[in-house]
Design a protein around this motif. Structure first.
Motif, short mmCIF file in Angstrom:
data_model
loop_
_atom_site.label_atom_id
_atom_site.label_comp_id
_atom_site.label_asym_id
_atom_site.label_seq_id
_atom_site.Cartn_x
_atom_site.Cartn_y
_atom_site.Cartn_z
N ALA A 32 0.84 -1.18 0.00
CA ALA A 32 0.00 0.00 0.00
C ALA A 32 0.88 1.25 0.00
O ALA A 32 2.04 1.20 0.44
CB ALA A 32 -0.90 0.00 1.24
N MET A 33 0.33 2.33 -0.48
CA MET A 33 1.06 3.58 -0.56
C MET A 33 0.20 4.72 -0.04
O MET A 33 -1.03 4.64 -0.06
CB MET A 33 1.47 3.88 -2.00
N SER A 34 0.86 5.76 0.40
CA SER A 34 0.15 6.94 0.91
C SER A 34 0.85 8.22 0.48
O SER A 34 2.01 8.20 0.06
CB SER A 34 0.09 6.92 2.45
N TRP A 35 0.11 9.30 0.64
CA TRP A 35 0.68 10.63 0.58
C TRP A 35 0.47 11.28 1.95
O TRP A 35 -0.63 11.22 2.50
CB TRP A 35 0.02 11.48 -0.50
N GLY A 54 -4.90 -1.28 -5.46
CA GLY A 54 -5.51 -0.06 -5.97
C GLY A 54 -7.02 -0.05 -5.87
O GLY A 54 -7.66 0.93 -6.24
N LEU A 55 -7.59 -1.12 -5.33
CA LEU A 55 -9.06 -1.22 -5.30
C LEU A 55 -9.68 -0.38 -4.18
O LEU A 55 -10.86 -0.04 -4.25
CB LEU A 55 -9.47 -2.68 -5.14
N THR A 56 -8.89 -0.08 -3.16
CA THR A 56 -9.41 0.70 -2.03
C THR A 56 -8.57 1.93 -1.84
O THR A 56 -7.33 1.85 -1.78
CB THR A 56 -9.41 -0.13 -0.74
N THR A 57 -9.24 3.06 -1.75
CA THR A 57 -8.57 4.33 -1.46
C THR A 57 -9.29 5.03 -0.32
O THR A 57 -10.47 4.77 -0.05
CB THR A 57 -8.55 5.26 -2.68
N LYS A 58 -8.56 5.88 0.34
CA LYS A 58 -9.15 6.64 1.44
C LYS A 58 -8.42 7.98 1.50
O LYS A 58 -7.22 8.05 1.31
CB LYS A 58 -9.01 5.88 2.76
N ARG A 66 -11.67 16.78 -3.08
CA ARG A 66 -10.82 17.52 -4.00
C ARG A 66 -9.61 16.71 -4.48
O ARG A 66 -8.87 17.18 -5.36
CB ARG A 66 -10.30 18.79 -3.31
N VAL A 67 -9.42 15.55 -3.91
CA VAL A 67 -8.18 14.79 -4.15
C VAL A 67 -8.50 13.37 -4.59
O VAL A 67 -9.44 12.76 -4.09
CB VAL A 67 -7.34 14.78 -2.85
N THR A 68 -7.70 12.88 -5.52
CA THR A 68 -7.80 11.49 -5.95
C THR A 68 -6.41 10.86 -5.91
O THR A 68 -5.46 11.44 -6.43
CB THR A 68 -8.36 11.39 -7.37
N ILE A 69 -6.33 9.69 -5.30
CA ILE A 69 -5.07 8.94 -5.31
C ILE A 69 -5.23 7.76 -6.26
O ILE A 69 -6.29 7.12 -6.31
CB ILE A 69 -4.67 8.49 -3.89
N SER A 70 -4.19 7.48 -7.01
CA SER A 70 -4.24 6.36 -7.94
C SER A 70 -2.84 5.76 -8.06
O SER A 70 -1.85 6.37 -7.64
CB SER A 70 -4.74 6.83 -9.31
N ARG A 71 -2.78 4.58 -8.65
CA ARG A 71 -1.48 3.94 -8.82
C ARG A 71 -1.46 3.14 -10.11
O ARG A 71 -2.49 2.70 -10.62
CB ARG A 71 -1.16 3.03 -7.63
N SER A 101 -0.56 -4.46 2.88
CA SER A 101 -1.74 -3.78 2.37
C SER A 101 -2.20 -2.65 3.28
O SER A 101 -3.23 -2.03 3.03
CB SER A 101 -2.87 -4.78 2.19
N ASN A 102 -1.45 -2.36 4.31
CA ASN A 102 -1.83 -1.36 5.30
C ASN A 102 -1.19 -0.02 4.97
O ASN A 102 0.04 0.15 5.08
CB ASN A 102 -1.38 -1.83 6.68
N PHE A 103 -2.02 0.96 4.57
CA PHE A 103 -1.45 2.27 4.28
C PHE A 103 -1.45 3.19 5.48
O PHE A 103 -1.11 4.37 5.35
CB PHE A 103 -2.14 2.92 3.07
N SER A 104 -1.83 2.70 6.64
CA SER A 104 -1.77 3.51 7.85
C SER A 104 -0.39 3.50 8.49
O SER A 104 -0.14 4.24 9.44
CB SER A 104 -2.80 3.01 8.86
N VAL A 105 0.46 2.64 7.99
CA VAL A 105 1.84 2.55 8.47
C VAL A 105 2.75 3.10 7.38
O VAL A 105 2.56 2.81 6.21
CB VAL A 105 2.22 1.09 8.78
N HIS A 106 3.71 3.90 7.77
CA HIS A 106 4.59 4.55 6.79
C HIS A 106 6.02 4.07 7.02
O HIS A 106 6.74 4.61 7.86
CB HIS A 106 4.47 6.07 6.93
N VAL A 107 6.39 3.07 6.27
CA VAL A 107 7.67 2.40 6.48
C VAL A 107 8.82 3.19 5.85
O VAL A 107 9.92 3.28 6.41
CB VAL A 107 7.63 0.97 5.90
#
Length: 119
Positions: A32-35, A54-58, A66-71, A101-107
């Motif tokens: 998973a990825m984040s900004w 890429g099936l789930t975004t938050k 106003r924002v869209t994340i994609s990969r 798959s966890n984008f709440s953690v920023h490795v």
């Protein structure tokens, strides 16, 4: 792990920017990825995340309309399309790698790209 952001700059209020992050050095499609952004004088704020498929975004509430994340897993890139930008969106924007798959953690974090919203 190498994460390289691009696309930041100076934009007027109401304008748009598209940030991109290239991630060539690992099995990109497995993570998973984040900004995450950091405004001057403030702590980091998570903006948006996307699962490895890429099936789930938050998005955080302040930007979700106003924002869209994609990969693109084939190209190993993750993007953040930002519209209707406001002065409050001014920050350094970082691309981060999650844990599985966890984008709440920023490795891992990129070096960041500056976004300045000003007239």
């Amino acid at each position: 792990v190498q994460l390289v952001e691009s696309g930041g700059g100076l934009v007027q209020p109401g304008g748009s920017l598209r940030l991109s992050c290239a991630a060539p050095g690992f099995s990109f499609g497995s993570y998973a990825m984040s900004w995450v952004r950091q405004a001057p004088g403030k702590g980091p704020e998570w903006v948006a995340g996307i699962t490895n498929s890429g099936l789930t975004t938050k998005m955080t509430d302040s930007v979700k309309d106003r924002v869209t994340i994609s990969r693109d897993n084939a190209r190993k890139t993750v993007s953040l399309q930002m519209n209707s930008l406001k002065a409050d969106d001014t920050a350094v924007y970082y691309c981060t790698k999650g844990r599985g798959s966890n984008f709440s953690v920023h490795v891992s974090w990129g070096q960041g790209t500056q976004v300045t919203v000003s007239s």
